[in-house]
Write an enzyme that holds these catalytic residues in place. Structure first.
Site, PDB file in Angstrom:
ATOM      1  N   GLU A 117       0.841  -1.193   0.000  1.00  0.00           N
ATOM      2  CA  GLU A 117       0.000   0.000   0.000  1.00  0.00           C
ATOM      3  C   GLU A 117       0.880   1.248   0.000  1.00  0.00           C
ATOM      4  OE1 GLU A 117      -4.053  -1.552   2.244  1.00  0.00           O
ATOM      5  OE2 GLU A 117      -2.705  -0.209   3.328  1.00  0.00           O
ATOM      6  N   CYS A 118       0.697   2.095  -0.978  1.00  0.00           N
ATOM      7  CA  CYS A 118       1.316   3.405  -1.077  1.00  0.00           C
ATOM      8  C   CYS A 118       2.845   3.302  -1.048  1.00  0.00           C
ATOM      9  CB  CYS A 118       0.781   4.321   0.028  1.00  0.00           C
ATOM     10  SG  CYS A 118       0.962   6.081  -0.365  1.00  0.00           S
ATOM     11  N   ALA A 119       3.472   3.465   0.102  1.00  0.00           N
ATOM     12  CA  ALA A 119       4.933   3.345   0.167  1.00  0.00           C
ATOM     13  C   ALA A 119       5.379   1.982  -0.325  1.00  0.00           C
ATOM     14  CB  ALA A 119       5.408   3.578   1.596  1.00  0.00           C
ATOM     15  N   LEU A 134       3.945   0.219  -2.598  1.00  0.00           N
ATOM     16  CA  LEU A 134       3.882   0.293  -4.054  1.00  0.00           C
ATOM     17  C   LEU A 134       5.168   0.891  -4.613  1.00  0.00           C
ATOM     18  CD1 LEU A 134       2.508   0.463  -6.892  1.00  0.00           C
ATOM     19  CD2 LEU A 134       1.464   2.606  -6.108  1.00  0.00           C
ATOM     20  N   SER A 164      -1.018  -0.883  -4.625  1.00  0.00           N
ATOM     21  CA  SER A 164      -1.704   0.331  -5.053  1.00  0.00           C
ATOM     22  C   SER A 164      -1.436   1.438  -4.047  1.00  0.00           C
ATOM     23  CB  SER A 164      -3.220   0.098  -5.164  1.00  0.00           C
ATOM     24  OG  SER A 164      -3.829   0.101  -3.885  1.00  0.00           O
TER      25      SER A 164
END
Length: 848
Positions: A337-339, A341, A433
């Site tokens: 998630e986020c980082a 990704l 994502s």
């Protein structure tokens, strides 16, 4: 009822000092001898880090968008109970008091959450740029919404004693107590950067600064008054949230490697709790300094953080990067998630990363921020196809997905993130994502990921380590593995303007006149809360049971949800093909579900020994949707045994003349029977159903049922449909189905379609495979009918069925004739009629 003193720290807007005051207040209360639990409203990860440092226990988030409004109080109580009971909860707000999701009337705002958890509010107000006007500000905030109780004010950043007194007098003049004043020279601040405060894990001085802050708060704030305000909060009726337990497979618990350290500081506390409850062992490792993944790693969770800040250090740990890339390439279940990704990309601002995702991440000046609703376009290690989730985005980087990438989510119809299958397992083993999700709100995500980790642990071949979730298909001769069906699909989605409806399994579009009048008569009494007693007594009379053995519900969907939440099965089993809501509800509650998949060759009947002996929850339909099979009551009774709950969905039993195989009158331990009134009586929009069965189990369901969940019109309908005249009318309607169903079955078979078994329902399941022309797609018949104005229910959303299957509702003889004539035209128009079947209309309905 649970007593939990609690207070919400809010402000007129961001920047008034909520976080520093809330964290300092938590630390000061701890120093004063209190056991404090810290909570944060909203999706923020950084503030809970300061709360954890102040309280010595995990910081927790309360966000109705991420977890649902109904989970706020349970999660609050959970956070206040773990690892030991707290005597006060301090809840830090978000933004301004009434600021929430844009366009949603304050949803997810501090005021919204404070109202849901029934907590008093203490305002932190920056007075640096005004004095007497502060009284007007507080007055406006206090009066804007009477449901929000502003119980006190803390004045922040006063310039002098005289300035502070002016503001204090203005506030106290309107009757709101001032609990203390903090001055500009008190040094109460925290460093920030591009995404807010610097995380506590990145500040070597954090503990020292917090200790000084606690001293300032203790000296300047009336802590006793804060505690009195917190203790004024009323008791809470809900039960504490708990992650659903799952007995692990034999052998050691699979390790979930959880990225931590200074670069990966963002994750919700409940994430690791859910994984642990699912039989896994979360182990934190630091991608900046670690030499290898933890021993026994069977899954990788890469949460949020600031890899862009630490890109050079992450790139410098080349040995760890290479080993992680290699094991992901062999199919290691991975969620990012986020980082996370960014870490999976080729590079971040030019610094090399893992290279699992063929894309580069770059910093931008634009902030992407906001709540999101997403849907999984296909099954992966994290979500099944069609899985709907809520989440939050918060980043200043961008990742170019490139061409041909399979998205992890669809947001507003557009692809978002990545779903990758680097090992060629058939199911994407990497899901990455920008979207942050709170797994307490969607525990099926944790369950699916944990199931993949269990599968990895028990496999020998690196290229066969991930099996589609659920991990077990129980049958001596299981059908071929097909893509995960969309468990949320229903017949209404097939129907559109101008289409003749053979897709929806409701008998009629509206209730009969007498029932419509009964429902309409409740309108005059809608000012009162629903009263379920009459409906409960009517149900008890209808089935010859004591009142404590019946429970009205808002349709079958609520009943399945109550079962999933109230029961804690070690091995739940759903017999398929059947209505998908039971499994969807179990998965939503965090359970990993085993499937017993019946075969068309057996007429979808239940063979002896199909249900595993250690299954402690078995869910089966009778007669079953969509197969139409009416299982013998004796066969279902044989499933009962000590320690097992058997749930029989009899939603269509009232459509079977005489109800010969019903278990609704059986008063035996461990049995629950579900009924729905929506099908026969045309009240699907009203949501009316009920459960009968084991009194102890009924009581457990009732404990989890929200107050007044069944509306007054639905209760009136339940009462009316239990009357003798209504029961007799239902019997007549059931008998009237027999003739048209026989015509439909005969017509479908004459046209060459396969109709297994002996359907006993107002719908028929048929396989179109025998009549699909060579080279045509599996859904050719369904699509061709739709092009000609007829909607049927697709079968591939039911586990155990494929895209050639359709479910066809039984309508009157005239409409059935139209359907069969149209189907004959479709087959006659085919350039290659299969199997040499005569598709002339005289072959369909003799005499027509």
């Amino acid at each position: 009822m649970t007593s939990l003193p609690r207070v919400v720290i809010a402000a007129p807007a961001s920047g008034h000092g909520k976080t520093t005051v809330a964290a300092g207040l938590m630390a000061a209360l701890v120093r004063a001898g209190h056991v404090v639990s810290g909570h944060k409203i909203g999706p923020d990860y950084i503030d809970p880090g300061y709360h954890a440092l102040a309280t010595g226990r995990p910081g927790r988030n309360l966000d109705p968008h991420l977890v649902g409004e109904d989970r706020l109080v349970p999660l609050l109580l959970h956070g206040a109970a773990v690892p030991r009971p707290a005597d006060i909860a301090v809840v830090e707000g978000v933004m301004g008091l009434f600021d929430g999701a844009i366009g949603r009337d304050g949803f997810a705002s501090t005021a919204h959450v404070a109202t849901v958890i029934d907590a008093p509010v203490v305002l932190v107000v920056d007075v640096s740029a005004s004095a007497r006007t502060i009284g007007a500000v507080v007055h406006g905030l206090r009066g804007f919404d009477p449901a929000v109780r502003v119980a006190g004010v803390i004045l922040n950043k006063a310039g002098s004693a005289r300035h502070a007194q002016e503001a204090r007098d203005a506030v106290e003049r309107i009757g709101v107590p001032v609990l203390g004043v903090l001055f500009r020279d008190d040094g109460i601040s925290a460093p920030s950067r591009h995404l807010g405060l610097v995380p506590v894990a990145e500040r070597d001085d954090a503990a020292v600064v917090l200790d000084r802050l606690a001293g300032q708060i203790a000296a300047r704030i009336d802590l006793a008054a804060v505690v009195r305000i917190a203790r004024s909060a009323p008791d809470l009726a809900a039960a504490a949230w708990a992650p659903p337990p799952r007995v692990p497979i034999d052998g050691p618990a699979p390790v979930i490697a959880v990225a931590g350290g200074r670069a990966f500081t963002f994750r919700y506390a409940e994430t690791e709790e859910l994984l642990a409850a699912a039989g896994c062992r979360p182990v934190v490792f630091d991608p900046l300094a670690g030499e290898a993944l933890p021993d026994g790693t069977a899954g990788l969770y890469l949460g949020g953080g600031f890899p862009e800040v630490h890109a050079a250090e992450l790139a410098g740990n080349a040995a760890l990067r290479a080993s992680i890339t290699a094991v992901i390439g062999r199919g290691l279940p991975t969620v990012a998630e986020c980082a996370g990704l960014l870490y999976l990309c080729r590079s971040v601002d030019g610094a090399p990363m893992l290279g699992v995702i063929d894309a580069a991440a770059t910093m931008t000046a634009r902030l992407t921020l906001g709540y999101r609703a997403a849907v999984a376009p296909s099954g992966s290690v994290l979500a099944g196809a069609g899985q709907a989730v809520t989440g939050h985005e918060f980043h200043r980087t961008t990742v170019d997905p490139g061409s041909g990438a399979t998205p992890g989510w669809l947001i507003d119809g557009a692809g978002h993130g990545f779903a990758l299958d680097p090992a060629g397992t058939g199911t994407p083993t990497v899901h990455a994502s920008y979207l942050h999700t709170h797994w307490a709100g969607q525990p099926e995500l944790a369950a699916r990921f944990a199931a993949a980790a269990h599968a990895w642990t028990g496999s020998e071949s690196p290229t066969a380590r991930i099996r589609p979730c659920p991990p077990h298909t129980l049958h001596p001769n299981p059908p071929p593995v097909t893509p995960e069906p969309n468990l949320l699909h229903h017949g209404d989605l097939e129907v559109g303007p101008g289409l003749l409806d053979f897709a929806v399994n409701v008998r009629s579009a509206a209730p009969p006149g007498w029932l419509a009048e009964t429902i309409a008569a409740t309108i005059a009494d809608l000012g009162h809360y629903p009263r379920a007693q009459a409906a409960t007594e009517a149900l008890a009379w209808r089935h010859g049971r004591p009142a404590e053995q019946v429970l009205p519900t808002a349709g079958g969907a609520e009943a399945f949800t109550l079962i999933a939440r109230a029961l804690r099965p070690r091995r739940p089993v759903v017999v398929h093909p059947q209505f998908t809501e039971p499994e969807a509800a179990l998965r939503a509650a965090g359970h990993v579900v085993d499937r017993v998949v019946l075969r068309a060759a057996d007429g979808f009947t239940l063979p002896d020994g199909a249900v595993p002996a250690d299954a402690d929850l078995v869910m089966i339909g009778n007669p079953t949707n969509p197969t139409g099979v009416l299982h013998p009551a004796a066969r279902l009774r044989a499933l009962l045994r000590p320690g097992r709950v058997v749930v029989v969905d009899e939603a269509f039993m009232d459509a079977v003349p005489g109800e010969p195989e019903t278990l609704a009158a059986d008063q035996v331990p461990g049995l629950l029977v579900l009924r729905s009134l929506t099908k026969t009586w045309g009240i699907a929009g009203l949501r009316a159903g009920y459960v009968v069965g084991d009194a102890e189990l009924i009581a457990r369901l009732a404990e989890h049922q929200p107050p007044w969940s069944v509306s007054s019109p639905a209760l009136a309908a339940i009462t009316a449909c239990c009357a003798d005249d209504a029961v007799a009318e239902a019997a007549l309607l059931a008998s009237a189905v027999d003739g048209p169903r026989a015509v439909l079955i005969d017509g479908l078979r004459r046209l060459g379609l396969s109709v297994p078994g002996h359907p006993a329902t107002p719908f028929v399941l048929a396989d179109t495979a025998p009549v699909i022309p060579s080279g045509a797609p599996p859904g050719w018949i369904r699509d061709a009918l739709r092009e000609r104005g007829i909607a049927v229910r697709r079968g591939d959303t039911f586990p155990g069925l494929g895209p050639t299957w359709i479910r066809v509702a039984v309508r009157d003889a005239h409409l059935i004739g139209r359907l069969l004539d149209t189907l004959s035209d479709v087959l006659t128009a085919s350039p290659h009629p299969p199997n040499g079947v005569d598709h002339g209309k005289n072959a369909v309905l003799p005499g027509r």
